[in-house]
Design a protein around this motif. Sequence first.
Motif, mmCIF file in Angstrom:
data_model
loop_
_atom_site.group_PDB
_atom_site.id
_atom_site.type_symbol
_atom_site.label_atom_id
_atom_site.label_comp_id
_atom_site.label_asym_id
_atom_site.label_seq_id
_atom_site.Cartn_x
_atom_site.Cartn_y
_atom_site.Cartn_z
ATOM 1 N N THR A 1 0.885 -1.306 0.087
ATOM 2 C CA THR A 1 0.077 0.148 -0.164
ATOM 3 C C THR A 1 0.816 1.226 0.190
ATOM 4 N N ILE A 2 0.274 2.293 -0.634
ATOM 5 C CA ILE A 2 0.994 3.518 -0.607
ATOM 6 C C ILE A 2 0.408 4.822 0.280
ATOM 7 N N THR A 3 1.112 5.365 0.852
ATOM 8 C CA THR A 3 0.470 6.563 1.647
ATOM 9 C C THR A 3 0.958 7.777 1.378
ATOM 10 N N ARG A 4 0.279 8.761 0.926
ATOM 11 C CA ARG A 4 0.956 10.069 0.295
ATOM 12 C C ARG A 4 1.256 10.939 1.642
ATOM 13 N N LEU A 5 2.349 11.400 1.739
ATOM 14 C CA LEU A 5 2.828 12.219 2.768
ATOM 15 C C LEU A 5 2.731 13.748 2.376
ATOM 16 N N ASN A 6 3.366 14.181 1.075
ATOM 17 C CA ASN A 6 3.106 15.618 0.550
ATOM 18 C C ASN A 6 3.154 15.621 -0.890
ATOM 19 N N GLY A 7 3.489 16.622 -1.543
ATOM 20 C CA GLY A 7 3.418 16.523 -2.987
ATOM 21 C C GLY A 7 4.526 15.728 -3.410
ATOM 22 N N ASP A 8 5.713 15.642 -2.776
ATOM 23 C CA ASP A 8 6.802 15.126 -3.315
ATOM 24 C C ASP A 8 7.315 13.429 -2.772
ATOM 25 N N TYR A 9 6.588 13.501 -1.506
ATOM 26 C CA TYR A 9 6.927 12.205 -0.994
ATOM 27 C C TYR A 9 5.623 11.432 -0.695
ATOM 28 N N ALA A 10 6.100 9.835 -0.429
ATOM 29 C CA ALA A 10 5.120 9.023 -0.149
ATOM 30 C C ALA A 10 5.814 7.994 0.587
ATOM 31 N N GLN A 11 4.878 6.939 1.146
ATOM 32 C CA GLN A 11 5.261 5.729 2.054
ATOM 33 C C GLN A 11 4.711 4.518 1.532
ATOM 34 N N LEU A 12 5.921 3.445 1.223
ATOM 35 C CA LEU A 12 5.426 2.220 0.509
ATOM 36 C C LEU A 12 5.472 1.201 2.178
ATOM 37 N N SER A 13 4.770 0.378 2.030
ATOM 38 C CA SER A 13 4.685 -0.520 3.482
ATOM 39 C C SER A 13 3.764 -1.522 3.007
ATOM 40 N N LEU A 14 3.730 -2.781 3.853
ATOM 41 C CA LEU A 14 3.171 -3.928 3.785
ATOM 42 C C LEU A 14 1.580 -3.897 4.067
ATOM 43 N N ARG A 15 0.806 -4.200 3.328
ATOM 44 C CA ARG A 15 -0.588 -4.309 3.719
ATOM 45 C C ARG A 15 -0.972 -5.517 4.280
ATOM 46 N N ILE A 16 -0.324 -6.715 4.222
ATOM 47 C CA ILE A 16 -0.577 -7.838 4.713
ATOM 48 C C ILE A 16 0.241 -8.084 6.118
ATOM 49 N N SER A 17 -0.054 -9.086 7.060
ATOM 50 C CA SER A 17 0.442 -9.147 8.291
ATOM 51 C C SER A 17 1.805 -9.882 8.333
ATOM 52 N N TYR A 18 2.051 -10.426 7.338
ATOM 53 C CA TYR A 18 3.238 -11.208 7.103
ATOM 54 C C TYR A 18 3.751 -11.417 5.708
ATOM 55 N N LEU A 19 4.848 -11.478 5.339
ATOM 56 C CA LEU A 19 5.672 -11.658 4.002
ATOM 57 C C LEU A 19 6.708 -12.290 3.956
ATOM 58 N N GLU A 20 6.963 -13.501 3.476
ATOM 59 C CA GLU A 20 8.111 -14.332 3.431
ATOM 60 C C GLU A 20 9.098 -13.363 3.123
ATOM 61 N N ALA A 21 10.474 -13.713 3.940
ATOM 62 C CA ALA A 21 11.558 -12.927 3.466
ATOM 63 C C ALA A 21 11.924 -13.598 2.147
ATOM 64 N N GLY A 22 12.565 -12.507 1.247
ATOM 65 C CA GLY A 22 12.785 -12.547 0.043
ATOM 66 C C GLY A 22 12.898 -10.893 -0.748
ATOM 67 N N VAL A 23 13.302 -11.045 -2.143
ATOM 68 C CA VAL A 23 13.409 -9.794 -2.658
ATOM 69 C C VAL A 23 12.180 -9.831 -3.766
ATOM 70 N N TYR A 24 11.501 -8.483 -3.673
ATOM 71 C CA TYR A 24 10.315 -8.373 -4.526
ATOM 72 C C TYR A 24 10.511 -7.102 -5.184
ATOM 73 N N ASP A 25 9.942 -7.170 -6.635
ATOM 74 C CA ASP A 25 9.750 -6.270 -7.428
ATOM 75 C C ASP A 25 8.422 -5.324 -7.133
ATOM 76 N N VAL A 26 8.165 -4.234 -6.676
ATOM 77 C CA VAL A 26 7.228 -3.713 -6.532
ATOM 78 C C VAL A 26 7.141 -2.435 -7.708
ATOM 79 N N PRO A 27 6.102 -2.678 -8.554
ATOM 80 C CA PRO A 27 5.964 -1.396 -9.435
ATOM 81 C C PRO A 27 5.347 -0.198 -8.883
ATOM 82 N N VAL A 28 5.438 1.047 -9.014
ATOM 83 C CA VAL A 28 4.877 2.062 -8.686
ATOM 84 C C VAL A 28 4.816 3.055 -9.923
ATOM 85 N N ILE A 29 3.776 3.602 -9.934
ATOM 86 C CA ILE A 29 3.304 4.624 -11.062
ATOM 87 C C ILE A 29 3.500 6.074 -10.643
#
Length: 905
Positions: A652-680
Amino acid sequence: MIVNTKPGCIWISYKSIIVGYGSVTAMHGQTLNSDYSDTFFFLSSFLVKFSGCSESKGIRYETDNLDFKVRTDGTIYTTKHVHIPSEQTMFMVTAWDHQSLDRWETVVRLLVIEKSQHKGRKQKGKKNMSADLLQQPSDTLLPWRHHQNPHGLRRQKRDWVIPPINVPENSRGPFPQQLVRIRSDKDSEIHIRYSITGVGADQPPMEVFNIDPVSGRMYVTRPMDREERASYHLRAHAVDMNGNKVENPIDLYIYVIDMNDNRPEFINQVYNGSVDEGSKPGTYVMTVTANDADDSTTANGMVRYRIVTQSPQSPSQNMFTINSETGDIVTVAAGLDREKVQQYTVIVQATDMEGNLNFGLSNTATAIIMVTDVNDNPPEFTASTYSGEVPENRVEVVVANLTVMDRDQPHSPNWNAVYRIISGDPSGHFTIRTDPITNEGLVTVVREVDYEMNRAFMLTVMVSNQAPLASGIQMSFQSTAGVTISVTDVNEAPYFPTNHKLIRMEEGVPTGTALMTFSAVDPDRFMQQAIRYSKLSDPANWLNINATNGQITTAAVLDRESAYIKNNVYEATFLAADNGIPPASGTGTLQIYLIDINDNAPELQPKDSQICERPNLNVINITAADADIDPNVGPFVFELPSVPSAIRKNWTITRLNGDYAQLSLRISYLEAGVYDVPVIVTDSGNPPLFNMSIIKVKVCPCDENGDCTTIGAVAAAGLGTGAIIAILICIIILLSMVLLFVVWMKRREKERHTKQLLIDPEDDVRDNILKYDEEGGGEEDQDYDLSQLQQPENMDHVMNKANGVRRVDERPIGAEPQYPIRPVIPHPGDIGDFINEGLRAADNDPTAPPYDSLLVFDYEGSGSTAGSVSSLNSSSSGDQDYDYLNDWGPRFKKLADMYGGGEDD
């Protein structure tokens, strides 16, 4: 009365002497009043005559004391009241013969004696006293006199003061010469002995004066020098035969009378002075000074000055005069002109005896008088007009030399010229500098002249001196001149009227777009010339220019975000050249200010990050970078794509201001590893641009502080425990192999140093030189000749040694073996025989070392019957096969390279 005279020339007769206390009527009716403490005397008729020196009757008498005068008959009289604080006075009388110019002198000393205070004895005392003075010899003094009162009472009188004794200096004697006789009135009663003490008697200088102890006559023993010592103070003593004092000591004062025996001496032999030219008469020039060692109170030391000669005697022979008493030289005539006479030499004479050239002594000195320059000659131009020529657009060029004439002293402020431009140069294109050596005026261009504006200049110049002109001197008509300066036309470079031309344009215009016409102007209006244009600097190669008219078009798309852009400005330089002789060119700079358009999509930042596998522990802050500028950048819009659906499900993405935002997990647990997260990411341009960026998120287990653990970071990288152990084992094996390789290399290096090759593989192998190297210790080298280890028994010089084995490193001393000599005539078996004979000689050599050693047999093929090493067991047909040398190792590599290969070689 005591009188010192010049022997043979003077005698003195007395008429009357009146001396004493009280009031005395003078000869001319003057009255001398005094109290009892002062002594006065009046000399009424005292006659001095000079005889035996000249028979002329034209004698003139003079005295050096203004209180006394001498008449023509020699009578001395007083001229006023006379006050004498002591018991004597002394003055000199001089006689002059005007016909023969002879001169005589004598010193007159007047003594003042006391009179009795008793009126009844006054006349008697006077009479007796006069008679005593007249009858008593002139060289006898009675300094100790006592008077007995007739009534039996005795009054002690004070001792007489002996008048000074005058001795002329430089007397010729004979010596000793009697000065005076001293006696006491008791010498009739007892025998008295006289003596003198003081400087000149018993003190240095010793024995100048002495006294007869019996008669009391005092003598001078040698000539006196007043310049050495002018006076002596002695004391006279009178004692009886037993040495008892009879009288009190009496003071004797002896004065050395000065004679004119010293010439005046100038302080300097050459005096230097100066006087300004044109000075008025009476102007002070300098002072000369001469000193005379004689007595300055007498004529002997009175110096007078006069000018003897003057050189040159122009414009007058008496240009200067001198004060006869002070020595001041002053001008006496006008006409001093440095331009005519620069220096005068004046001979000055100093004469004593008050300047009397007949009797005085003289000396001379030289006075050099420099005539100093004053600015009495204005500078004048040597010509009325001057001309010059100057190319246009040149500075610091001398276009004309102005020459002047000035008769004043060169290289002085009165001579140094100062030039001024009076008219003809209102814009200040020229200045005139003075050459310090020649005094010429250098007309110099200090500001560029333009042929198209002024083809010639007409200057009026004036010259003056650094120093102002002297009073009464006017500027000359020739102190001004005209200067004509012609300007020559030269080919001037074209110029761009607006250099650093700035235009504004949007970026991204298509290729071939006309931007502007950047044309230049040729300042040569009187020359018909064409201008050609070209590029001089175009860093990105974005522009083209028309060579004829200077029109600029685009050759590529202008990009504001290019590295060639600085502060939104692109800069290019163009060249404009004419076709003159010689050609001239000028440059112009074009600056293009690029207006930004929204042609760059935003890029997500950062590109990778990490996050804990459980939510709410940490988040990822993201932003965007856009190469554009406002208003084509933020505020940005961040969103996750809808496809695939797992992206929005897990993140999930949370907007902070016009130039910054925060990317965080939506689910309670995600297995360790490397994930490609696309953002528009979408910017705020018009129209807006967007970009889908991938951010690599590393999900890892975290500690209580929210930081990834080390194992968790590895696990997040996708490696299991087995893979990690396998990697560690591989690393250990690799390190072991490296260690074994290093040990093996060191061992091989050690063996190499232990067993070195006796022949360098890199040595050059030639046909006529062979080296045979053999290492001992093999099976074929065990048959030693042990006789070599024994002491030779047939050598006399070692017979005294005990039998036994010698040191292996000690070489026995004996006869050297005769080694075979190579035969001169070639023979096919020459090499083999030579080697065998040498071997036998070495085996029988007692001086050879008894240990295995390297025997080197060197034989050069030159002159050998074999001709080459190949003659040993080889065929001369050339079909020998040497390929087997390649199998013999590196020692034979050179031979294999030289002889192997068959027909290829």
